[in-house]
Design a protein around this motif. Sequence first.
Motif, short mmCIF file in Angstrom:
data_model
loop_
_atom_site.label_atom_id
_atom_site.label_comp_id
_atom_site.label_asym_id
_atom_site.label_seq_id
_atom_site.Cartn_x
_atom_site.Cartn_y
_atom_site.Cartn_z
N ILE A 1 13.22 -8.90 6.92
CA ILE A 1 11.36 -8.27 6.19
C ILE A 1 11.22 -9.42 5.47
CG2 ILE A 1 10.43 -7.05 5.00
CD1 ILE A 1 11.32 -6.01 7.43
N SER A 2 12.03 -10.40 5.00
CA SER A 2 11.64 -11.17 3.82
C SER A 2 10.74 -12.14 4.94
CB SER A 2 12.46 -11.47 3.33
OG SER A 2 11.71 -13.25 2.14
N ARG A 3 11.84 -12.91 6.04
CA ARG A 3 11.40 -13.56 6.73
C ARG A 3 10.18 -13.31 7.29
NH1 ARG A 3 16.78 -15.00 9.83
NH2 ARG A 3 16.14 -16.75 10.13
N GLU B 1 0.99 -0.98 0.17
CA GLU B 1 -0.07 0.09 0.13
C GLU B 1 1.05 0.92 -0.30
OE1 GLU B 1 -2.96 0.21 3.54
OE2 GLU B 1 -4.02 -1.87 2.55
N LYS B 2 2.74 1.00 1.35
CA LYS B 2 2.69 2.25 0.37
C LYS B 2 3.92 2.27 -0.30
CE LYS B 2 2.18 4.51 5.01
NZ LYS B 2 2.25 6.03 5.56
N LYS B 3 3.67 1.34 -0.81
CA LYS B 3 4.55 1.21 -2.13
C LYS B 3 6.38 1.12 -1.81
CE LYS B 3 1.84 2.96 -5.72
NZ LYS B 3 0.55 2.95 -5.39
N LEU B 4 6.19 0.51 -0.90
CA LEU B 4 7.50 0.08 -0.91
C LEU B 4 8.03 -0.98 -1.07
CD1 LEU B 4 7.33 1.41 3.36
CD2 LEU B 4 8.59 2.15 1.70
N SER B 5 9.93 -1.13 -0.79
CA SER B 5 9.85 -2.21 -1.70
C SER B 5 10.74 -3.10 -0.44
CB SER B 5 11.33 -2.15 -1.65
OG SER B 5 12.28 -1.47 -1.44
N VAL C 1 6.10 -2.86 17.56
CA VAL C 1 5.97 -1.30 17.71
C VAL C 1 5.73 -0.97 17.29
CG1 VAL C 1 5.61 0.26 19.91
CG2 VAL C 1 5.97 -2.03 20.79
N LYS C 2 7.02 -0.81 16.44
CA LYS C 2 7.68 -0.27 14.91
C LYS C 2 6.34 -0.56 13.93
CE LYS C 2 12.85 0.61 16.00
NZ LYS C 2 14.27 -0.37 15.09
N ILE C 3 6.46 -1.36 13.82
CA ILE C 3 5.93 -1.27 12.42
C ILE C 3 4.62 -0.85 12.92
CG2 ILE C 3 4.44 -3.53 11.11
CD1 ILE C 3 6.44 -5.56 12.08
N GLU D 1 15.69 -0.55 6.14
CA GLU D 1 16.46 1.25 6.68
C GLU D 1 14.79 1.14 7.77
OE1 GLU D 1 16.84 3.07 2.89
OE2 GLU D 1 17.96 1.05 2.76
N ILE D 2 13.64 1.46 7.34
CA ILE D 2 13.36 1.85 7.82
C ILE D 2 12.99 2.05 9.52
CG2 ILE D 2 10.23 3.42 8.62
CD1 ILE D 2 10.25 3.32 5.11
N LEU D 3 12.70 0.45 9.21
CA LEU D 3 12.41 0.17 11.32
C LEU D 3 13.93 -0.64 11.36
CD1 LEU D 3 9.78 -2.49 9.79
CD2 LEU D 3 9.17 -0.30 11.22
N GLY D 4 14.93 -0.44 10.59
CA GLY D 4 16.44 -0.93 11.26
C GLY D 4 17.04 -1.77 11.39
#
Length: 66
Positions: free
Chosen positions: A31-33, A12-16, A47-49, A22-25
């Motif tokens: 992310i894939s896993r 929805e946010k068109k993010l890879s 919480v970050k997500i 990178e955003i979540l550190g």
Amino acid sequence: MYGQRLRELRYEKKLSQRALAEILGVTQKDISRYELEQIEPNIGMIVKICDYFEVTADFLLGRTDY
């Protein structure tokens, strides 16, 4: 369920995966896993997500549909 929800939110946010990582550190592999539900995010990552996508943990975890 959290993997599918995370993927949908990311699309929805068109993010890879790399950009979200990178955003979540974390790494792109993390992310894939998460999306494949091979690993579970810890509470801090949940919480970050949720904060980033402005959703509740119940939504991310599939407990509610809103």
